[in-house]
Design a protein around this motif. Structure first.
Motif, PDB file in Angstrom:
ATOM      1  N   LYS B 493       0.781  -1.198  -0.171  1.00 13.90           N
ATOM      2  CA  LYS B 493       0.120  -0.065   0.156  1.00 13.90           C
ATOM      3  C   LYS B 493       0.898   1.272   0.029  1.00 13.90           C
ATOM      4  CE  LYS B 493      -4.113   1.643   2.491  1.00 13.90           C
ATOM      5  NZ  LYS B 493      -3.666   2.646   3.438  1.00 13.90           N
ATOM      6  N   THR B 494       1.977   1.201   0.836  1.00 14.13           N
ATOM      7  CA  THR B 494       2.988   2.449   0.966  1.00 14.13           C
ATOM      8  C   THR B 494       3.247   2.874  -0.476  1.00 14.13           C
ATOM      9  OG1 THR B 494       3.412   1.405   2.970  1.00 14.13           O
ATOM     10  CG2 THR B 494       4.778   3.091   2.379  1.00 14.13           C
ATOM     11  N   THR B 495       3.831   2.023  -1.292  1.00 18.53           N
ATOM     12  CA  THR B 495       4.178   2.662  -2.591  1.00 18.53           C
ATOM     13  C   THR B 495       3.333   3.190  -3.407  1.00 18.53           C
ATOM     14  OG1 THR B 495       5.695   0.557  -2.716  1.00 18.53           O
ATOM     15  CG2 THR B 495       5.649   1.709  -4.665  1.00 18.53           C
ATOM     16  N   ARG B 496       2.029   2.541  -3.318  1.00 20.73           N
ATOM     17  CA  ARG B 496       0.833   3.096  -3.942  1.00 20.73           C
ATOM     18  C   ARG B 496       0.684   4.546  -3.355  1.00 20.73           C
ATOM     19  NH1 ARG B 496      -4.769   0.371  -5.866  1.00 20.73           N
ATOM     20  NH2 ARG B 496      -3.184  -1.651  -6.326  1.00 20.73           N
ATOM     21  N   GLU B 497       0.645   4.648  -2.091  1.00 19.29           N
ATOM     22  CA  GLU B 497       0.217   5.908  -1.244  1.00 19.29           C
ATOM     23  C   GLU B 497       1.114   6.935  -1.972  1.00 19.29           C
ATOM     24  OE1 GLU B 497      -1.870   7.312   0.665  1.00 19.29           O
ATOM     25  OE2 GLU B 497      -3.125   5.235   1.266  1.00 19.29           O
ATOM     26  N   ILE B 498       2.598   6.623  -1.941  1.00 13.42           N
ATOM     27  CA  ILE B 498       3.752   7.506  -2.365  1.00 13.42           C
ATOM     28  C   ILE B 498       3.351   7.771  -3.929  1.00 13.42           C
ATOM     29  CG2 ILE B 498       6.150   7.913  -2.951  1.00 13.42           C
ATOM     30  CD1 ILE B 498       6.679   5.762  -0.587  1.00 13.42           C
ATOM     31  N   ARG B 499       3.044   6.895  -4.669  1.00 14.33           N
ATOM     32  CA  ARG B 499       2.739   7.285  -6.030  1.00 14.33           C
ATOM     33  C   ARG B 499       1.748   8.169  -6.124  1.00 14.33           C
ATOM     34  NH1 ARG B 499       1.772   2.054  -8.186  1.00 14.33           N
ATOM     35  NH2 ARG B 499       4.073   1.997  -8.515  1.00 14.33           N
ATOM     36  N   SER B 569       8.516  17.740 -14.831  1.00 13.98           N
ATOM     37  CA  SER B 569       8.475  17.425 -13.175  1.00 13.98           C
ATOM     38  C   SER B 569       8.184  15.994 -13.370  1.00 13.98           C
ATOM     39  CB  SER B 569       7.430  18.213 -12.473  1.00 13.98           C
ATOM     40  OG  SER B 569       7.977  19.530 -12.468  1.00 13.98           O
ATOM     41  N   ILE B 570       8.994  15.042 -13.076  1.00 19.45           N
ATOM     42  CA  ILE B 570       8.674  13.697 -13.177  1.00 19.45           C
ATOM     43  C   ILE B 570       9.476  12.859 -11.762  1.00 19.45           C
ATOM     44  CG2 ILE B 570       8.884  13.427 -15.637  1.00 19.45           C
ATOM     45  CD1 ILE B 570      11.755  12.981 -15.506  1.00 19.45           C
ATOM     46  N   PHE B 571       8.826  11.695 -11.583  1.00 15.74           N
ATOM     47  CA  PHE B 571       9.205  10.597 -10.425  1.00 15.74           C
ATOM     48  C   PHE B 571       9.040   9.236 -10.914  1.00 15.74           C
ATOM     49  CE2 PHE B 571       5.682   8.455  -8.762  1.00 15.74           C
ATOM     50  CZ  PHE B 571       4.572   8.973  -9.321  1.00 15.74           C
ATOM     51  N   GLU B 572       9.620   8.393 -10.208  1.00 18.50           N
ATOM     52  CA  GLU B 572       9.544   7.056 -10.644  1.00 18.50           C
ATOM     53  C   GLU B 572       9.976   6.298  -9.217  1.00 18.50           C
ATOM     54  OE1 GLU B 572      11.460   5.784 -14.130  1.00 18.50           O
ATOM     55  OE2 GLU B 572      11.057   3.536 -13.407  1.00 18.50           O
ATOM     56  N   ILE B 573       9.213   5.381  -9.010  1.00 21.94           N
ATOM     57  CA  ILE B 573       9.630   4.293  -7.748  1.00 21.94           C
ATOM     58  C   ILE B 573      10.170   3.114  -8.510  1.00 21.94           C
ATOM     59  CG2 ILE B 573       8.920   3.040  -5.605  1.00 21.94           C
ATOM     60  CD1 ILE B 573       6.600   5.123  -5.633  1.00 21.94           C
ATOM     61  N   ASN B 585      23.174  -6.362  -4.205  1.00 23.47           N
ATOM     62  CA  ASN B 585      21.921  -5.640  -3.200  1.00 23.47           C
ATOM     63  C   ASN B 585      21.069  -5.069  -4.432  1.00 23.47           C
ATOM     64  OD1 ASN B 585      23.105  -6.370  -0.898  1.00 23.47           O
ATOM     65  ND2 ASN B 585      24.819  -4.570  -1.466  1.00 23.47           N
ATOM     66  N   GLU B 586      20.007  -5.171  -3.923  1.00 24.70           N
ATOM     67  CA  GLU B 586      18.809  -4.594  -4.831  1.00 24.70           C
ATOM     68  C   GLU B 586      17.941  -3.532  -3.851  1.00 24.70           C
ATOM     69  OE1 GLU B 586      17.094  -7.834  -7.140  1.00 24.70           O
ATOM     70  OE2 GLU B 586      15.142  -6.611  -7.322  1.00 24.70           O
ATOM     71  N   GLU B 587      17.601  -2.455  -4.248  1.00 21.92           N
ATOM     72  CA  GLU B 587      16.880  -1.628  -3.313  1.00 21.92           C
ATOM     73  C   GLU B 587      15.770  -0.820  -3.981  1.00 21.92           C
ATOM     74  OE1 GLU B 587      20.184   1.386  -2.198  1.00 21.92           O
ATOM     75  OE2 GLU B 587      20.968  -0.292  -0.858  1.00 21.92           O
ATOM     76  N   GLN B 588      15.107  -0.447  -3.399  1.00 22.61           N
ATOM     77  CA  GLN B 588      13.642   0.394  -4.006  1.00 22.61           C
ATOM     78  C   GLN B 588      13.938   1.735  -3.823  1.00 22.61           C
ATOM     79  OE1 GLN B 588       9.361  -0.476  -3.302  1.00 22.61           O
ATOM     80  NE2 GLN B 588       9.626  -0.481  -5.453  1.00 22.61           N
ATOM     81  N   HIS B 589      14.116   2.601  -4.858  1.00 23.30           N
ATOM     82  CA  HIS B 589      14.165   4.173  -4.486  1.00 23.30           C
ATOM     83  C   HIS B 589      13.110   4.871  -5.068  1.00 23.30           C
ATOM     84  CE1 HIS B 589      18.803   4.339  -3.965  1.00 23.30           C
ATOM     85  NE2 HIS B 589      18.440   3.476  -3.182  1.00 23.30           N
TER      86      HIS B 589
END
Lengths: 345, 791
Positions: B493-499, B569-573, B585-589
């Motif tokens: 849910k958090t990723t979607r909230e951030i998006r 003005s762009i963003f990506e997760i 290592n693999e991290e979500q940014h």
């Protein structure tokens, strides 16, 4: 004296009605009703009158004063309204000028499709799970019944990092992880949306693309359940009239394996450019989880059965929004992105 | 696999009214999908004609006026082919004929009436690789005995229909006409007819003069037979046309027979010119650097992963892939050694992928039935005897480690239905096994099924479940939903909230590639981690996994900028990758890039600056519950060199760095601001819970204060100090102005604060407020050297 009062009344009414603004009105109020006003002056001469006349004149003055006060009050309201209207008129703006706002945000069409699929499956009790994109050969292939040297590995030309690590070629890699993690052997119901990578790049293939994988394992899971689930999935996504066609196929990790076509949502199955006149569009791979896969990942195939399915999300997003070239999805031209700025209907 | 229907009808009787399209559809539903289905020659209204007269056209230097007898009449036809002449038997397309190139009409060519067209095979739609030189430059010349007025397609035995199947990797058995016959037999419940293997053998025995040696485990069976005194000539029509329908170019009767048998049985054969061989054939692994010139005339350098055929001295063939040039069949060949063998599928696949793919290697890769190895030998002898006048030498030289026995698999009826989710009666299940050509013994609750070796794809009971499912027809099974306990599924849910929050803030979500150029991968990163390179990248631009998402977003910005999309003005997760002490290592940014105009509107438009992107960062941090838990620290030791050194900071949450923010270095891009947060790290931090706090019922008091401090003192520090000295009565603090210039010393700046004081139990009076203000002023003077701004 009576005549004098009547004269004042007549004059004042005339002047008041001609008053043009609040200041003039106020001046007139002072002129007639102020301490030195004409009507007040009359009252001051009352002493000269007889006792009989006094109350008569007194009440007459009071009556006139009340009348004037009311008149002034009304006139004041009227003038205030006029002044307000003038002020409002002056403040008039062009409502068609552009609004002040920050930039318009938008959600990428691919994530829109992922969220739609997630919502559907979550409502059916599925968990959405994630797995590493930098995967091991073991999970991407070996635990899915694709030993080294298996010809089916050729279908998935891979980006290796070392001989053991690679960018996952399929979200199916997460299947084994989910099975291995479920020590209690509770029913598995998961979907895995995510990025996948293969060593190919042309007009219809991007080296990075997206899939969603579905996996259900429990006792007594059947091919009929797979059919029923995919029917719900495709009909929710593409329309209630969507027909499905299962064609026997081959994937090393399922047995039996099927490719699943859906009736063309553009022409309804009559045949058009989109479906290359066949009426069908190939959309999914699916099948019953291969007993070797169950065994290798801690499940007794005599007790448990399961189904798995997978589909490419890039094409689904293209179909859903009528996107004509897959490369738009990855170019991120702002003129493309900003088109996806409203809620899905 | 192109299947000729004439060919398969040798082995199975199909209903007369079954169309090629119907067969293709039925196969799609029960077996394998197809690409195309239709006639081999797509031309109508053709007839065989005799050119009775042929004269030059009076107004042309190359056209001829022909009188062509087509049986019912003699037609006047103008023809431009150089080889047209009196007495030739020709293919005539009559008016109305539909050819792949168009419809033939009566016409007048330079004043001469023309009632049709004389055709070459190319004009009938045959690919140029199947036609000879005459047809490429002129019209087709039919043999003199061709019957006038008859259908030429039928006469040439090209009246065939073809289905081009797309086979899956497991169904190697369908790479043969016989395999297809069994499959169609199962679908239509028809019996497969036997193949004619009959031939005479002479009194000699091959084993007296010829040896087969196998010196590698990568060959399970090798058989050799010898035939003598063959006549090399053209193949009969039926062989030629079936090869063409199957996509193979006819050459001569002997070569064609080897291909014909491969198509029929699935077993590739190789014919050697026996007179160019010694008395031995050896199968072994190649030596590293060993050379071999293959049939196509190319010299190939081999290695020890390639299986070769040797004459005892040198390599004479690349096993399973292609024969050698030295021993090939020529027009002068008299005696032949026939090889029929099975080689290791993985080795053949690797070799063919390295060197050359062939019809043979395609079949070896998928696996073969040793029964067919013998069958193919005998079938080749039968055909060579019949169509190449061959004398068959007795006996077979062989090496064989295979088993020819059926595979026995036990199935339970209940289990088949349990997997399929259907109630197929026992009788129906057994009937399907019979249709597939499998025999069985019934047990108490199922059957022991004998699966012939031709079905190498079947080894476990699940494979038989599949057979039942597909012959029964999966489209006849009713779909239902699994009856599992009701529950609500979970998702991130958090990723979607951030998006959603980022979109609400006016940012456009992107989808970028994780692969970048090697020199980009570590940009905007200030850590010791290595980046990860692909072993075999497709291009230098996509050779390395990114350590940071900012290079990806910067490339997107540049793409847009060059297209005059100035406001970005762009963003990506998404994921970033790194290697640290041999660990991957693999991290979500979360990454944000902003440039150009952000606020829009008359008088209100504003270009992005550091504080706007900082506002985005704070919005997301506050929203996620990190209010009052983060700070922005300008520490040049922790900022990568790709940032503007004076306009960048690390973002610290609970005193741990979770991200970076700042202006991109002007040498990389102009006025571009970026932000990157490691979400895995951030979301693992404790958050402040959303909880109601009592609101004071008494009015609060506002006070403004302007403090003059050294220029390098950060407002964040001063704010912290004020809070500290003000104590609990300070309920809010805001900076509303920062001033440098006239009235303020060169090395100083003035910061103006709006302070809000309140108490939940009373209204604070002047005396109390002044006391707090005094404490603040004294405190910040001592800690930061701040002075009250005068005037």
């Amino acid at each position: 004296m009576k005549e004098q009062i009547e004269q004042i009344k007549e004059n004042s009414i005339k002047e008041l009605s001609n008053a043009k603004d609040l200041k003039e009105l106020n001046d007139l109020k002072v002129k007639y009703l102020g301490k030195k006003g004409e009507l007040t002056q009359v009252l001051k001469t009352m002493g000269t009158l007889s006792t009989e006349e006094r109350p008569i004149i007194g009440s007459l003055v009071n009556k006139v004063r009340d009348e004037l006060n009311e008149l002034i009050e009304n006139k004041e309201k009227q003038l205030k309204q006029i002044e307000l209207n003038q002020k409002l008129e002056k403040e008039k703006i062009d409502v068609t000028l552009p609004a002040s706002k920050n930039k318009r945000g938008s959600k990428h069409p691919l994530n829109r499709v992922i969220e739609e699929i997630e919502d559907l499956f979550v409502s059916m009790g599925y968990d959405v799970v994630d797995g590493p994109e930098l995967e091991t050969d073991e999970y991407c292939f070996e635990r899915l019944n694709l030993p080294k040297g298996h010809p089916a590995r050729d279908m998935q030309d891979s980006f290796y990092i070392t001989t053991e690590y690679l960018l996952r070629t399929q979200t199916s890699a997460v299947q084994a992880r989910v099975m291995m993690a479920n020590k209690e052997k509770t029913p598995i119901r998961v979907i895995v949306p995510g990025k996948t990578y293969r060593r190919e790049d042309d007009a219809t293939h991007s080296h990075q693309f997206n899939q969603v994988e579905g996996l259900v394992i429990d006792e007594n899971i059947t091919l009929a359940h797979l059919k029923g689930t995919l029917e719900v999935f495709m009909r929710k996504l593409l329309g209630e009239n969507t027909q499905l066609r299962f064609r026997p196929s081959y994937f090393p990790f399922t047995e039996p394996s099927y490719e699943v076509d859906v009736s063309c949502f553009k022409c309804g199955g009559k045949g058009c450019n989109l479906c290359k006149q066949t009426g069908w569009i190939e959309l999914l791979g699916a099948g019953m989880v291969h007993p070797n896969v169950l065994k290798m990942n801690g499940y007794d195939p005599e007790k448990y059965t399961g189904f798995a399915f997978g589909t490419g999300l890039d094409r689904l997003a293209m179909f859903k929004y009528g996107i004509t070239d897959m490369r738009y999805l990855y170019r991120n031209d702002v003129r493309f992105l900003t088109q996806f700025d409203q809620m899905d209907t | 696999m192109k299947l000729s229907l004439n060919f398969v009808k040798d082995y199975i009787d199909l209903d007369e009214n079954l169309t090629v399209e119907q067969i293709a559809e039925d196969m799609t539903n029960h077996s394998s999908e197809y690409d195309e289905a239709g006639k081999l020659i797509n031309a109508t209204n053709l007839t065989i004609g005799l050119v009775e007269e042929c004269e030059m056209h009076p107004d042309s230097d190359h056209l001829h006026i022909c009188k062509v007898n087509v049986g019912t009449e003699v037609l006047n036809i103008v023809c431009g082919a150089p080889n047209v002449r009196k007495g030739l038997k020709v293919i005539v397309a009559l008016p109305g004929a539909k050819l792949p190139g168009g419809i033939i009409k009566k016409s007048t060519i330079r004043g001469q009436e023309s009632n049709g067209m004389l055709c070459s095979m190319l004009e009938l739609g045959l690919e140029s690789k199947y036609v000879d030189e005459i047809d490429k430059t002129g019209i087709h010349e039919l043999p003199q005995d061709a019957p006038i007025g008859e259908d030429p397609i039928k006469y040439m035995e090209l009246d065939d229909e073809v289905i081009d199947f797309e086979l899956t990797a497991n169904r190697g058995d369908l790479l043969s006409v016989l395999g297809m016959a069994y499959e169609l037999g199962a679908i239509y419940d028809k019996k497969v007819k036997s193949i004619d293997l009959s031939h005479k053998e002479n009194n000699e025995n091959i084993n007296d003069s010829f040896k087969v040696k196998v010196n590698t485990e990568n060959c399970s069976i090798f058989t050799a037979k010898k035939v003598k005194n063959v006549t090399i000539k053209e193949s009969p029509n039926f062989i030629k046309s079936r090869l063409i329908a199957s996509g193979i170019r006819p050459i001569n009767n002997v070569v064609d027979i080897s291909n014909y048998v491969m198509l029929e049985t699935g077993q590739p054969l190789h014919f050697y010119d026996a007179d160019k061989l010694n008395d031995v054939i050896e199968v072994r692994m190649a030596e590293n650097g060993e050379k071999l010139t293959t049939l196509d005339g190319i010299e190939r350098t081999l290695h020890d992963g390639n299986i070769v055929i040797s004459d005892g001295k040198k390599a004479i063939g690349l096993a399973g892939v292609m024969g050698g040039l030295d021993t090939e069949i020529t027009e002068n060949t008299k005696n032949i050694i026939i090889e029929s063998a099975i080689f290791n599928s993985v080795k053949v696949r690797k070799t063919s992928n390295e060197l050359i793919r062939s019809e043979a290697s395609n079949r070896f890769e998928k696996g073969l039935d040793p029964n067919r190895t013998y069958m193919a030998q005998d079938r080749a002898c039968h055909l060579l005897e019949k169509y190449a006048d061959a004398e068959i030498v007795g006996g077979t030289a062989k090496y064989d480690t295979t088993s020819l026995e059926d595979t026995k698999i036990e199935v339970k009826f209940e289990e088949i239905n349990r997997v399929l989710g259907q109630n197929i009666p026992e009788k129906e299940i057994l009937n399907i096994f019979r249709r597939l050509g499998f025999t069985y013994e019934i047990t108490s609750n199922g059957a022991i099924v004998s699966v012939p070796k031709r079905r190498i794809d079947i080894s476990i009971k699940e494979d038989l479940n599949e057979e039942i499912g597909r012959i029964y027809g999966v489209n006849n099974i009713d779909g239902i939903l699994p009856a599992l306990p009701m529950r609500k599924g979970s998702y991130d849910k958090t990723t979607r909230e951030i998006r959603n929050k980022m979109i609400g803030l006016g940012l456009n979500e992107t989808l970028s590639y994780i692969l970048v150029a090697e020199n980009e991968a570590k940009q905007f990163c200030k850590d010791e981690n290595e980046s990860i390179k692909l072993l075999d990248p497709m291009s230098e631009d996509r050779s390395t996994l990114r350590n940071s998402m900012i290079p990806s977003l910067l490339n997107i910005y540049k793409y847009n900028e060059s297209r005059y999309n100035k406001d970005v003005s762009i963003f990506e997760i998404a994921k970033v990758f790194n290697k640290k002490e041999e660990n991957y290592n693999e991290e979500q940014h979360l990454a944000v890039l902003m440039a150009g105009e952000y606020y829009q509107g008359i008088g209100n438009s504003k270009n992005v600056d550091f504080y706007i992107i900082k506002g985005i960062a704070e919005e997301i941090l506050d929203y996620l519950g990190y209010k009052n838990r983060y700070s922005f620290i300008a520490d040049s030791n922790k900022i990568a060199k790709e940032f503007h050194p004076g306009q960048s900071a690390v973002i610290s949450v609970n005193n741990d760095i979770v991200g970076t923010i700042g202006k991109v270095h002007p040498e990389l891009a102009k006025n571009v601001y970026v932000l990157e947060i490691n979400l895995d790290k951030l979301l693992a931090k404790k958050v402040g819970k959303m909880k109601f706090k009592e609101i004071s019922k008494f009015p609060s008091v506002n006070k403004d204060i302007s403090l003059v401090v050294d220029k390098n003192i950060e407002s964040q520090e001063l704010t912290k100090q004020i809070k500290k000295y003000a104590g609990s009565k300070l309920s809010d603090i805001k900076i509303f102005d920062v001033y440098t210039g006239a009235g303020i010393a060169e090395d100083k700046k003035s910061i103006s604060f709006n302070l809000v004081f309140s108490d939940k139990d009373k209204t604070l009076n002047d005396e109390e407020i002044n006391e707090i203000m005094q404490k603040i002023i004294e405190g910040v003077e001592k800690s930061s050297g701040a002075e009250i701004r005068k005037g």
